[in-house]
Design a protein around this motif. Sequence first.
Motif, PDB file in Angstrom:
ATOM      1  N   SER A 221       0.970  -1.308  -0.018  1.00  0.00           N
ATOM      2  CA  SER A 221      -0.009  -0.005  -0.094  1.00  0.00           C
ATOM      3  C   SER A 221       0.972   1.094  -0.119  1.00  0.00           C
ATOM      4  O   SER A 221       0.265   2.286  -0.420  1.00  0.00           O
ATOM      5  CB  SER A 221      -0.795   0.123   1.176  1.00  0.00           C
ATOM      6  N   ALA A 222       1.954   1.177   0.272  1.00  0.00           N
ATOM      7  CA  ALA A 222       2.902   2.324   0.632  1.00  0.00           C
ATOM      8  C   ALA A 222       4.557   1.803   0.669  1.00  0.00           C
ATOM      9  O   ALA A 222       4.774   1.203   1.405  1.00  0.00           O
ATOM     10  CB  ALA A 222       2.283   3.397   1.726  1.00  0.00           C
ATOM     11  N   ILE A 223       5.224   2.833  -0.049  1.00  0.00           N
ATOM     12  CA  ILE A 223       6.620   2.882   0.269  1.00  0.00           C
ATOM     13  C   ILE A 223       6.926   3.703   1.342  1.00  0.00           C
ATOM     14  O   ILE A 223       6.588   5.045   1.198  1.00  0.00           O
ATOM     15  CB  ILE A 223       7.254   3.241  -1.154  1.00  0.00           C
ATOM     16  N   VAL A 224       7.503   3.426   2.220  1.00  0.00           N
ATOM     17  CA  VAL A 224       7.829   4.473   3.591  1.00  0.00           C
ATOM     18  C   VAL A 224       9.109   4.980   3.240  1.00  0.00           C
ATOM     19  O   VAL A 224       9.150   6.239   3.507  1.00  0.00           O
ATOM     20  CB  VAL A 224       7.915   3.562   4.849  1.00  0.00           C
ATOM     21  N   SER A 225      10.191   4.260   2.854  1.00  0.00           N
ATOM     22  CA  SER A 225      11.390   4.946   2.834  1.00  0.00           C
ATOM     23  C   SER A 225      12.463   3.942   1.666  1.00  0.00           C
ATOM     24  O   SER A 225      12.136   2.976   1.715  1.00  0.00           O
ATOM     25  CB  SER A 225      12.180   5.461   4.084  1.00  0.00           C
ATOM     26  N   VAL A 226      13.280   4.754   1.221  1.00  0.00           N
ATOM     27  CA  VAL A 226      14.204   4.116   0.631  1.00  0.00           C
ATOM     28  C   VAL A 226      15.614   4.880   1.026  1.00  0.00           C
ATOM     29  O   VAL A 226      15.676   6.048   1.052  1.00  0.00           O
ATOM     30  CB  VAL A 226      14.157   4.314  -1.006  1.00  0.00           C
ATOM     31  N   ALA A 227      16.565   4.232   1.433  1.00  0.00           N
ATOM     32  CA  ALA A 227      17.889   4.409   1.991  1.00  0.00           C
ATOM     33  C   ALA A 227      18.954   3.732   1.388  1.00  0.00           C
ATOM     34  O   ALA A 227      18.968   2.537   1.189  1.00  0.00           O
ATOM     35  CB  ALA A 227      17.886   4.410   3.350  1.00  0.00           C
ATOM     36  N   LEU A 228      20.049   4.516   1.339  1.00  0.00           N
ATOM     37  CA  LEU A 228      21.393   3.774   0.680  1.00  0.00           C
ATOM     38  C   LEU A 228      22.222   3.920   1.777  1.00  0.00           C
ATOM     39  O   LEU A 228      22.504   4.860   2.650  1.00  0.00           O
ATOM     40  CB  LEU A 228      21.909   4.859  -0.276  1.00  0.00           C
ATOM     41  N   ARG A 229      23.027   2.595   2.039  1.00  0.00           N
ATOM     42  CA  ARG A 229      23.964   2.836   3.219  1.00  0.00           C
ATOM     43  C   ARG A 229      25.310   2.130   2.494  1.00  0.00           C
ATOM     44  O   ARG A 229      25.515   1.198   1.792  1.00  0.00           O
ATOM     45  CB  ARG A 229      23.553   1.676   3.930  1.00  0.00           C
ATOM     46  N   ASP A 230      26.215   2.991   2.959  1.00  0.00           N
ATOM     47  CA  ASP A 230      27.796   2.995   2.204  1.00  0.00           C
ATOM     48  C   ASP A 230      28.267   1.767   2.945  1.00  0.00           C
ATOM     49  O   ASP A 230      28.003   1.292   4.164  1.00  0.00           O
ATOM     50  CB  ASP A 230      28.382   4.005   1.808  1.00  0.00           C
ATOM     51  N   ASP A 231      29.637   1.283   2.743  1.00  0.00           N
ATOM     52  CA  ASP A 231      30.277   0.345   3.155  1.00  0.00           C
ATOM     53  C   ASP A 231      30.747   0.520   4.803  1.00  0.00           C
ATOM     54  O   ASP A 231      31.161  -0.066   5.298  1.00  0.00           O
ATOM     55  CB  ASP A 231      31.446  -0.356   2.388  1.00  0.00           C
ATOM     56  N   ALA A 232      30.774   2.025   4.814  1.00  0.00           N
ATOM     57  CA  ALA A 232      31.149   2.519   6.198  1.00  0.00           C
ATOM     58  C   ALA A 232      30.187   2.616   7.247  1.00  0.00           C
ATOM     59  O   ALA A 232      30.174   3.189   8.377  1.00  0.00           O
ATOM     60  CB  ALA A 232      31.883   3.798   5.970  1.00  0.00           C
TER      61      ALA A 232
END
Length: 198
Positions: free
Chosen positions: A84-95
Amino acid sequence: MMLSELSPVAQAALPVQAFKDHLRLGTGFADDGAEDALAEAYLRAALAAIEGRIGKAILTRDFRLELSDWRDDWAQALPVAPVSAIVSVALRDDAGAVETVDAGRYALERDAHRPRLKAVGSYLPGVPAGGTVEVVFTAGFGSAWADVPPDLAQAIFLLAAEYHEHRHDTERRQAIPLGIAALIERWRNVRVLGGGAA
């Protein structure tokens, strides 16, 4: 790919009393509530089994999908429906540093079996080398038992009753009974092309 359930099904959303009525358990005794925890456990087990078989979230809750990269640069299929919804999209780097993606860069493509996160304008944001992308989304037919399609609700009751009936039979190793399988058949997600964009 790793899928995590962020918010479990609330106890209040489970029809424990209706299930006990379905089992025709005795009432009017001093220990009327003694079977509640057991009935809830069987309902949760049946719910999980049916959800796993059909690839759907029965009751609404939040999930997190963690990927090392997108399947395609312009769209990513989500492993659970209906969304029903996309709450969030986040990118996490190797650090471990996290960058939240602007919601204007993606959209939800609704589908009964295979919803997708789509890029808006061009491509989905690039995943950092050695990092991950985390998509948090809300999936389920509704937050109350009344929102559950009747055939799925019946299948869950029947399977939970099977668990209750054979709770002491440790040798019984049976797949989902045919009658229950027939009830859930139309909800099954048949994946082709190895789970690709199809």
